[in-house]
Enzyme design. Sequence first.
Site, PDB file in Angstrom:
ATOM      1  CG  ASN A 143       1.236  -5.426   4.666  1.00 27.64           C
ATOM      2  OD1 ASN A 143       0.174  -4.993   5.361  1.00 27.64           O
ATOM      3  ND2 ASN A 143       1.506  -5.230   3.246  1.00 27.64           N
TER       4      ASN A 143
ATOM      5  CG  ASP B 213      -4.687   4.787   7.711  1.00 22.73           C
ATOM      6  OD1 ASP B 213      -4.129   5.428   8.008  1.00 22.73           O
ATOM      7  OD2 ASP B 213      -5.489   3.819   7.423  1.00 22.73           O
TER       8      ASP B 213
ATOM      9  CG  HIS C 161      -2.133   3.391   4.959  1.00 22.69           C
ATOM     10  ND1 HIS C 161      -2.898   2.894   5.722  1.00 22.69           N
ATOM     11  CD2 HIS C 161      -1.027   2.330   4.031  1.00 22.69           C
ATOM     12  CE1 HIS C 161      -3.075   1.347   5.325  1.00 22.69           C
ATOM     13  NE2 HIS C 161      -1.825   1.401   4.179  1.00 22.69           N
TER      14      HIS C 161
ATOM     15  CB  SER D 279      -0.691   0.206   1.212  1.00 28.16           C
ATOM     16  OG  SER D 279      -0.382   0.126   2.551  1.00 28.16           O
TER      17      SER D 279
ATOM     18  N   GLY E 198      -2.173  -4.013   1.184  1.00 30.67           N
ATOM     19  CA  GLY E 198      -2.243  -5.657   2.143  1.00 30.67           C
ATOM     20  C   GLY E 198      -1.039  -6.480   1.176  1.00 30.67           C
TER      21      GLY E 198
END
Length: 217
Positions: free
Chosen positions: A99, A180, A183, A34, A71
């Site tokens: 991840n 969030d 990011h 991402s 992801g």
Amino acid sequence: MVFAVLLFALIAALPAEAAGSRPSPLRIVAFGDSLTSGHRLPLTDTYPSVIQARLKSAKLPFTIVNEGISGDTTAGALRRLDRALADMPRIVIVELGVNDGLRGVPVPQIRANLETIIAAAQEQNAEVLLCAMEALPLNGWEYTIAFHRMYEELAMQYGVPLVPFLMNGVLGNPDLIGADSVHPNAAGARFIADTIWEYLEPMARRVASEPTRPGTR
């Protein structure tokens, strides 16, 4: 008439560049998750797009291809590696692993996946720019330390430049992080582009000055 025929034959025998056509742009593949795809960002704000603009300003004949998937893990990246390398990129930016760290994937497994990616790119005569990731201490400090060292060891083993942790300076900075708190926002993506560009620019200049090697386009 004979002269015209001979002239036409001579032009046809010349390389495309000498005949006046321009060579195809060299390719850079940004291969990642991402942070590369640009989570909830317009395409123009992603770090690969920012770097594309800088390549143009620097008159470096590269087209950068965004092969980031939100992801994604190193295992997932392996499944799409052939597609990412299909157009014979001259440079591959590898931004993967975070991840895996969040999932607690064993470090030797992550390393093996990254080794396969780096080796496959190098076998196609592509230069690799490896981006370091970090793992939160969710799986113990030993895991976090081993994860950190993995990138340094890979860079040394394969002789590739290592970009420092991309989120350093972004995480926790309200001006650079998204809603969030995970990011980067558009400004954060530009910050990441700055970090990568420091290592990518000299590599791109060197590659652009080299003759086309066997196995490249």
